[in-house]
Motif scaffolding. Structure first.
Motif, PDB file in Angstrom:
ATOM      1  N   VAL A  33      -1.013  -6.564  -4.397  1.00  0.00           N
ATOM      2  CA  VAL A  33      -0.597  -5.119  -3.758  1.00  0.00           C
ATOM      3  C   VAL A  33       0.034  -4.449  -4.841  1.00  0.00           C
ATOM      4  N   ALA A  34      -0.376  -3.300  -5.157  1.00  0.00           N
ATOM      5  CA  ALA A  34       0.459  -2.258  -6.041  1.00  0.00           C
ATOM      6  C   ALA A  34       0.570  -1.214  -5.087  1.00  0.00           C
ATOM      7  N   PHE A  35       1.992  -0.484  -5.438  1.00  0.00           N
ATOM      8  CA  PHE A  35       2.373   0.827  -4.682  1.00  0.00           C
ATOM      9  C   PHE A  35       2.476   1.848  -5.699  1.00  0.00           C
ATOM     10  N   GLU A  36       2.334   2.937  -5.258  1.00  0.00           N
ATOM     11  CA  GLU A  36       2.470   4.281  -5.737  1.00  0.00           C
ATOM     12  C   GLU A  36       3.357   5.279  -4.956  1.00  0.00           C
ATOM     13  N   MET A  37       4.384   5.880  -5.468  1.00  0.00           N
ATOM     14  CA  MET A  37       5.196   6.702  -4.438  1.00  0.00           C
ATOM     15  C   MET A  37       5.416   7.977  -5.226  1.00  0.00           C
ATOM     16  N   THR A  38       5.272   9.111  -4.588  1.00  0.00           N
ATOM     17  CA  THR A  38       5.662  10.416  -5.005  1.00  0.00           C
ATOM     18  C   THR A  38       6.695  10.897  -3.808  1.00  0.00           C
TER      19      THR A  38
END
Length: 269
Positions: A33-38
């Motif tokens: 699992v990888a997250f990307e947050m803006t």
């Protein structure tokens, strides 16, 4: 004259827009699992494929609304929002709000906390599978707000499960939906902060009846941290993988909102 022209061009030029901040990215240790947050979205990816997202939900939200022929949609509207609260390992907690009016006797409104394990199928998470139920029960029984709503003290004291304890509580004047709250205890939670060897958990209970629609009530409890959960909580507390609820503002955790209004009626030719 040449220099004056240069100055004039500079003054009239549109101000440069700041570049969009790069997404904050991290991978959950021991998983794919990888997250990307803006500031505008939170996405979880597995193998490059989105398995969790907020902005991508807008299409599904809008698909819920359709004005049928002969209906008068005057005054109709709908709103939905998602506010990210915490991310611990593959667990995303967010506040979901829905409100509006699409016909019928009255408007609708609800707010709840939701916890998703993005590495598994929906409904796979339960607080009482991560923490011993006896610890959750003990913490809830000690909470001042919970105790204020006891309707049967003897049954409350004797309750051996969270479900049995909730059945001994009254909604009270504030209209708390404790009797329907087992799902809230299991999945309507967020991780707020760490105190020593305990983690502060927030649980959001809904309302008891339609007369109280839109209300929700957050109860805070402290639970001993299981050894298996400590590494993920420590990484979230340090913000190397995720973050806790107390730091949501500091990391600019996103809030995503959608709205719908019926289309303007077509003018008759």
């Amino acid at each position: 004259m040449f220099m004056s022209s240069v100055v004039m061009v500079v003054l009239l030029a549109a101000p440069a827009q700041p570049a969009a901040a790069a997404p904050l990215k991290w991978k959950v240790s021991g998983t794919d699992v990888a997250f990307e947050m803006t500031a505008e979205d939170l996405r979880a990816l597995r193998g490059g494929k989105e398995v969790f997202g907020l902005k991508s939900r807008e299409k599904g939200f809008l698909s819920n609304f359709e004005v049928e022929e002969g209906q008068d949609p005057t005054g109709w509207e709908a709103f939905q929002s998602f506010k990210v609260l915490s991310v611990v390992g593959p667990w995303v907690s967010y506040e979901e709000s829905n409100s509006g009016f699409t016909g019928g006797a009255h408007p609708y409104a609800s707010t709840s906390y939701v916890l998703k394990d993005v590495s598994k199928e929906q409904g796979s998470f339960s607080l009482m599978k991560v923490f011993p139920e006896k610890d959750v029960l003990k913490a809830l029984k000690a909470d001042t707000f919970v105790r204020k709503h006891i309707s049967d003290q003897k049954a409350f004291d004797a309750a051996k499960t969270v479900e049995a304890m909730l059945e001994t509580l009254d909604e009270g004047e504030d209209c708390v939906g404790f009797r329907y709250g087992l799902d809230a205890v299991e999945r309507g939670v967020a991780f707020h902060h760490i105190e020593g060897n305990k983690v502060a958990v927030r649980i959001a209970f809904g309302y008891a009846s339609e007369a109280c629609r839109g209300n929700f009530f957050v109860v805070g409890i402290l639970l001993p941290i299981p050894a298996s959960l400590k590494p993920a909580l420590d990484r979230a507390a340090k913000r190397t993988e995720g973050f806790l609820m107390k730091d949501a503002k500091a990391v600019k955790a996103p809030t995503v909102a959608f709205s719908w209004e019926p289309p303007e009626p077509k003018e008759k030719e």
